[in-house]
Motif scaffolding. Structure first.
Motif, PDB file in Angstrom:
ATOM      1  N   ALA A 381       7.178   4.407  13.239  1.00  0.00           N
ATOM      2  CA  ALA A 381       7.950   3.319  12.645  1.00  0.00           C
ATOM      3  C   ALA A 381       9.289   3.141  13.366  1.00  0.00           C
ATOM      4  N   SER A 382       9.897   4.266  13.755  1.00  0.00           N
ATOM      5  CA  SER A 382      11.165   4.194  14.486  1.00  0.00           C
ATOM      6  C   SER A 382      10.983   3.466  15.810  1.00  0.00           C
ATOM      7  N   GLY A 412      -7.574   4.048   1.836  1.00  0.00           N
ATOM      8  CA  GLY A 412      -7.540   3.537   3.202  1.00  0.00           C
ATOM      9  C   GLY A 412      -7.158   4.589   4.220  1.00  0.00           C
ATOM     10  N   ASN A 413      -7.035   5.848   3.747  1.00  0.00           N
ATOM     11  CA  ASN A 413      -6.715   6.982   4.589  1.00  0.00           C
ATOM     12  C   ASN A 413      -5.426   6.747   5.371  1.00  0.00           C
ATOM     13  N   PHE A 414      -5.433   6.916   6.688  1.00  0.00           N
ATOM     14  CA  PHE A 414      -4.200   6.814   7.460  1.00  0.00           C
ATOM     15  C   PHE A 414      -3.668   5.391   7.513  1.00  0.00           C
ATOM     16  N   ARG A 415      -4.515   4.406   7.265  1.00  0.00           N
ATOM     17  CA  ARG A 415      -4.011   3.032   7.205  1.00  0.00           C
ATOM     18  C   ARG A 415      -3.087   2.873   6.004  1.00  0.00           C
ATOM     19  N   ASP A 416      -3.450   3.497   4.885  1.00  0.00           N
ATOM     20  CA  ASP A 416      -2.572   3.454   3.709  1.00  0.00           C
ATOM     21  C   ASP A 416      -1.253   4.154   3.989  1.00  0.00           C
ATOM     22  N   LEU A 417      -1.325   5.332   4.628  1.00  0.00           N
ATOM     23  CA  LEU A 417      -0.099   6.084   4.913  1.00  0.00           C
ATOM     24  C   LEU A 417       0.784   5.322   5.888  1.00  0.00           C
ATOM     25  N   ASN A 418       0.176   4.756   6.921  1.00  0.00           N
ATOM     26  CA  ASN A 418       0.936   3.980   7.895  1.00  0.00           C
ATOM     27  C   ASN A 418       1.612   2.784   7.238  1.00  0.00           C
ATOM     28  N   ALA A 419       0.864   2.076   6.376  1.00  0.00           N
ATOM     29  CA  ALA A 419       1.431   0.902   5.705  1.00  0.00           C
ATOM     30  C   ALA A 419       2.571   1.303   4.772  1.00  0.00           C
ATOM     31  N   ALA A 420       2.396   2.431   4.077  1.00  0.00           N
ATOM     32  CA  ALA A 420       3.436   2.886   3.148  1.00  0.00           C
ATOM     33  C   ALA A 420       4.727   3.202   3.901  1.00  0.00           C
ATOM     34  N   VAL A 421       4.617   3.898   5.022  1.00  0.00           N
ATOM     35  CA  VAL A 421       5.815   4.248   5.783  1.00  0.00           C
ATOM     36  C   VAL A 421       6.475   2.997   6.367  1.00  0.00           C
ATOM     37  N   LEU A 422       5.696   2.059   6.860  1.00  0.00           N
ATOM     38  CA  LEU A 422       6.274   0.835   7.409  1.00  0.00           C
ATOM     39  C   LEU A 422       7.010   0.039   6.336  1.00  0.00           C
ATOM     40  N   ARG A 423       6.420  -0.024   5.144  1.00  0.00           N
ATOM     41  CA  ARG A 423       7.118  -0.751   4.058  1.00  0.00           C
ATOM     42  C   ARG A 423       8.432  -0.065   3.706  1.00  0.00           C
ATOM     43  N   MET A 424       8.402   1.272   3.581  1.00  0.00           N
ATOM     44  CA  MET A 424       9.637   1.991   3.249  1.00  0.00           C
ATOM     45  C   MET A 424      10.668   1.844   4.358  1.00  0.00           C
ATOM     46  N   ALA A 425      10.203   1.895   5.617  1.00  0.00           N
ATOM     47  CA  ALA A 425      11.137   1.761   6.734  1.00  0.00           C
ATOM     48  C   ALA A 425      11.797   0.391   6.746  1.00  0.00           C
ATOM     49  N   THR A 426      11.035  -0.633   6.393  1.00  0.00           N
ATOM     50  CA  THR A 426      11.573  -1.999   6.375  1.00  0.00           C
ATOM     51  C   THR A 426      12.646  -2.155   5.312  1.00  0.00           C
ATOM     52  N   LEU A 427      12.475  -1.455   4.188  1.00  0.00           N
ATOM     53  CA  LEU A 427      13.418  -1.583   3.075  1.00  0.00           C
ATOM     54  C   LEU A 427      14.529  -0.553   3.114  1.00  0.00           C
ATOM     55  N   ALA A 428      14.487   0.362   4.096  1.00  0.00           N
ATOM     56  CA  ALA A 428      15.469   1.444   4.147  1.00  0.00           C
ATOM     57  C   ALA A 428      16.824   0.944   4.617  1.00  0.00           C
ATOM     58  N   PRO A 429      17.881   1.119   3.823  1.00  0.00           N
ATOM     59  CA  PRO A 429      19.221   0.695   4.254  1.00  0.00           C
ATOM     60  C   PRO A 429      19.724   1.582   5.387  1.00  0.00           C
ATOM     61  N   GLY A 430      20.034   0.960   6.524  1.00  0.00           N
ATOM     62  CA  GLY A 430      20.533   1.718   7.662  1.00  0.00           C
ATOM     63  C   GLY A 430      19.508   2.662   8.252  1.00  0.00           C
TER      64      GLY A 430
END
Length: 548
Positions: A381-382, A412-430
Motif C-alpha cells: 500500500a505504501s 476472499g482470502n488475500f483479496r479481502d486482506l489486500n482490500a482492507a489494508v488499501l481502504r485503511m491506508a486511504t483513510l489514514a490521516p498522514g
C-alpha cells in the motif's frame, strides 16, 4: 603390539590414446598424464588399473614399462575394454559398469582414486557417474601439466564427490535454497509449518522439473502470484528461457477460445484479418499459466492434451501443425476429479497435469501468517500510494485480534486482506492508521461477511438465492454463475439438515459413491465448499468441523 597395515592407494583410469602417446627418447619431453600420475611427489600409487581399447595394447605396454622405471613401487594391471564406439554413452557406461561390478573392491584396506584426465569425454562422464553413485567407493583425481615445463609431472587435485564435506559449497547451496523459498513467499516470513513445507516442496520441484504443475485452492489464495514467482525463480536458475504467458480460462468464450489458445490463420473465420500465433506458441521455451483451467471447453481440453503430449497442435483454420515446448502451470478452485465424474473435464488431461499438485490453503487456515502478511500488504500500500503507511501498536493489535478470530471469515482470502489494508491506508490521516480507522474497517468487514445478521447460526429454510447470500454475503453471492449458485444452495440445504460432514457427504454423493471402490465423501464435500471459501462450520451452524 601389532603394527597396523598401511593402506594401499589404487587408481582406476583409462589410457589416453592421444595424451599418453609418444615414441623413442623424445617421449620423456612430453607430458603424459598416466605416467605423470605415478610421478607425483605426494601421491604414492601402489596399484594402477589401466583400462584401454583393443587397438592400444602396444601403447599400454610402453606405459607399463615407463611407469616401472619412474615408480618401481607401482604395480600396473592392464585390462582391455571391448568398447566399439567410445563416444557412445550407453555402450561405454555399460562396459564400465560391468567392470566395476566385477571388481573386488576392498575399502577397508585400500583407498580408491579414479583418474579422469584421460579417456574420451564420454568415458570421463561415465567414471564421474560411477563415483558419484558410490558404485566406485572412491574419489576423483585430476592431473594438470606445468605451463612452462612440458617434461614436468605437473600437479594433481583430489575431488571428493561427497558435497557434505565441502562446507562452502553446502553453505552456498543452502543459502540459494533459502533465497528461493523466500522469493516464492514474496519475502514474507510465514510461520505456518504446513504452508512452509508446501513452499519448500514447490521450490524443489520447480527448479528440477519441467513437468506440468497443478495449483489448487480457493479464490484469492494466491495461485496467480505463486505461478508468476515460480516462473521468475526458474528464469533466475536458467531452467527456462522463454516468456511467462498467463490466461484466466474463465474469460474465454465461444469460438474465440480456440483462437486465443492455439492461434489461427488469416481468413480462417469472419474477422480473422491476419495470422494470430496464440498463447501456446507465445509461451514457447517458457511457462504458460492457465488459471481456472476447469473452465476450458471439451475441444480446448482435447487440443491442450495433444499439445502437452506431442508439443504440436493445429492453429484454427490451418492444415499445418506448429510446435511449442512450454511448461504448463494450471490453477483451479474446483475439484477437477468431481468434474471428471460429471463429464465436465477430461480424465486423461487431468492425469497429464496432476503429476505435481499443490493445494494452497485458505487464509483463515493460516492464522499465524496473517500478521506477516499484514505487514507485507502495508508495504504494498505504501508503494501504491507513494507514502509510508503504518499502523500504531494499539490499532495493529486490534486488527489482528479480529483477523485471527473465528469471526473473520476471509472468504476472499488475500483479496479481502489486500482490500482492507488499501481502504485503511486511504483513510489514514498522514499515513498512520489509527484505532478509529481500524474499527471502521472491522465493521465494514463484518457487514460484508454477515450471515443474516448473525454468524454463523443455523440456516433458515428460505429460497435458493437467499440461502447462498446468507452464508456468503450478497456481494460474493452475486459473483457466482447462476448454475453454481443453484447447486450450492442445494448443498447448503443438505448440510443444514444433517448432523455431520460425513453424513452430508453420503447424502450428496449417493449415486457416484456406488461406482467407487473406495470413497471419502467428507473430503469431497470439504473441497467443494472450499471452492467458495466455506467450511463445514460456516454452513452447518455447529461451529466445529465434525466428521462423524
Amino acid at each position: 603390539m601389532a603394527k597396523t597395515k598401511a593402506r594401499q592407494t589404487v587408481v582406476l583410469g583409462m589410457l589416453g590414446t592421444t595424451l599418453d602417446t609418444g615414441q623413442g627418447p623424445q617421449r620423456w619431453s612430453k607430458w603424459r598424464p598416466t605416467v605423470a600420475l605415478c610421478q607425483q611427489e605426494d601421491l604414492v600409487v601402489h596399484r594402477l588399473e589401466l583400462l584401454h581399447p583393443p587397438g592400444a595394447t602396444a601403447l599400454a605396454g610402453t606405459l607399463v614399462a615407463d611407469i616401472r622405471q619412474v615408480s618401481p613401487e607401482t604395480t600396473v594391471r592392464t585390462t582391455t575394454m571391448a568398447i566399439r564406439n567410445p563416444w557412445d554413452l550407453e555402450e561405454t557406461y555399460g562396459a564400465l559398469l560391468d567392470y566395476v561390478r566385477a571388481y573386488p573392491f576392498n575399502p577397508e584396506e585400500e583407498d580408491y582414486l579414479v583418474h579422469i584426465t584421460t579417456g574420451t569425454h564420454i568415458a570421463q562422464i561415465c567414471m564421474f557417474l560411477l563415483v558419484e553413485s558410490r558404485l566406485i567407493p572412491g574419489r576423483l583425481v585430476q592431473l594438470s601439466p606445468e605451463k612452462r615445463d612440458s617434461s614436468s609431472a605437473g600437479t594433481h587435485t583430489l575431488i571428493d564427490l561427497d558435497l557434505s564435506r565441502y562446507d562452502t559449497l553446502a553453505t552456498r547451496f543452502q543459502q540459494e535454497q533459502r533465497e528461493g523459498l523466500s522469493f516464492l513467499k514474496s519475502g514474507i516470513d510465514t510461520r505456518n509449518a504446513a504452508f512452509n513445507r508446501l513452499i519448500e516442496r514447490i521450490e524443489q520441484v520447480a527448479t528440477n522439473s519441467r513437468a506440468p504443475l497443478l495449483i489448487t485452492g480457493p479464490t484469492g489464495a494466491g495461485k496467480s502470484q505463486l505461478a508468476r514467482r515460480i516462473y521468475t525463480l526458474k528464469k533466475t536458475r536458467a531452467t527456462v528461457s522463454g516468456p511467462f504467458v498467463d490466461l484466466n480460462c474463465a474469460t474465454l468464450r465461444g469460438d474465440g477460445a480456440m483462437s486465443a489458445l492455439f492461434g489461427h490463420v488469416k481468413g480462417s473465420f469472419t474477422g480473422a484479418l491476419q495470422d494470430r500465433p496464440g498463447l501456446l506458441r507465445q509461451a514457447h521455451g517458457g511457462v504458460l499459466f492457465l488459471d481456472e483451467i476447469g473452465e476450458l471447453g471439451a475441444d480446448e481440453q482435447a487440443m491442450l492434451l495433444r499439445a502437452l503430449e506431442d508439443k504440436r497442435f493445429l492453429p484454427v483454420g490451418s492444415d499445418r501443425e506448429v510446435e511449442s515446448d512450454f511448461q504448463l502451470i494450471a490453477g483451479t478452485n474446483r475439484d477437477l476429479r468431481d468434474d471428471v465424474e460429471r463429464g465436465r473435464f477430461r480424465e486423461d488431461l487431468l492425469a497429464r497435469i496432476n503429476l505435481w499438485t499443490f493445494q494452497l490453503p485458505a487464509l483463515r487456515e493460516r492464522p499465524e501468517d496473517i500478521a506477516p502478511n499484514l505487514l507485507y500488504e502495508l508495504d504494498k500500500a505504501s508503494e501504491t500510494m507513494g507514502t509510508r503507511i503504518t499502523l500504531n501498536k494499539e490499532a495493529q493489535e486490534r486488527f489482528l485480534r479480529f483477523a485471527t478470530s473465528p469471526d473473520a471469515r476471509w472468504t476472499g482470502n488475500f483479496r479481502d486482506l489486500n482490500a482492507a489494508v488499501l481502504r485503511m491506508a486511504t483513510l489514514a490521516p498522514g499515513g498512520r492508521i489509527t484505532r478509529d480507522v481500524v474499527d471502521e474497517e472491522l465493521e465494514r468487514l463484518r457487514a460484508q461477511w454477515r450471515t443474516g445478521g448473525t454468524r454463523p447460526g443455523p440456516l433458515r429454510a428460505v429460497g435458493p438465492g437467499d440461502k447462498v447470500a446468507e452464508v456468503m454475503g450478497e456481494e460474493l453471492a452475486q459473483e457466482l454463475d447462476r448454475f453454481d449458485r443453484v447447486q450450492l444452495a442445494d448443498v447448503l440445504g443438505v448440510c443444514q439438515g444433517v448432523r455431520s460432514l460425513s453424513e452430508a457427504g453420503r447424502v450428496l454423493f449417493t449415486q457416484s459413491r456406488a461406482r467407487k471402490a473406495s470413497v471419502n465423501d467428507a473430503d469431497r464435500l470439504k473441497k467443494y465448499l472450499a471452492r467458495f471459501g466455506l467450511t463445514w462450520a460456516d454452513v452447518s451452524g455447529r461451529g466445529t468441523t465434525t466428521s462423524e
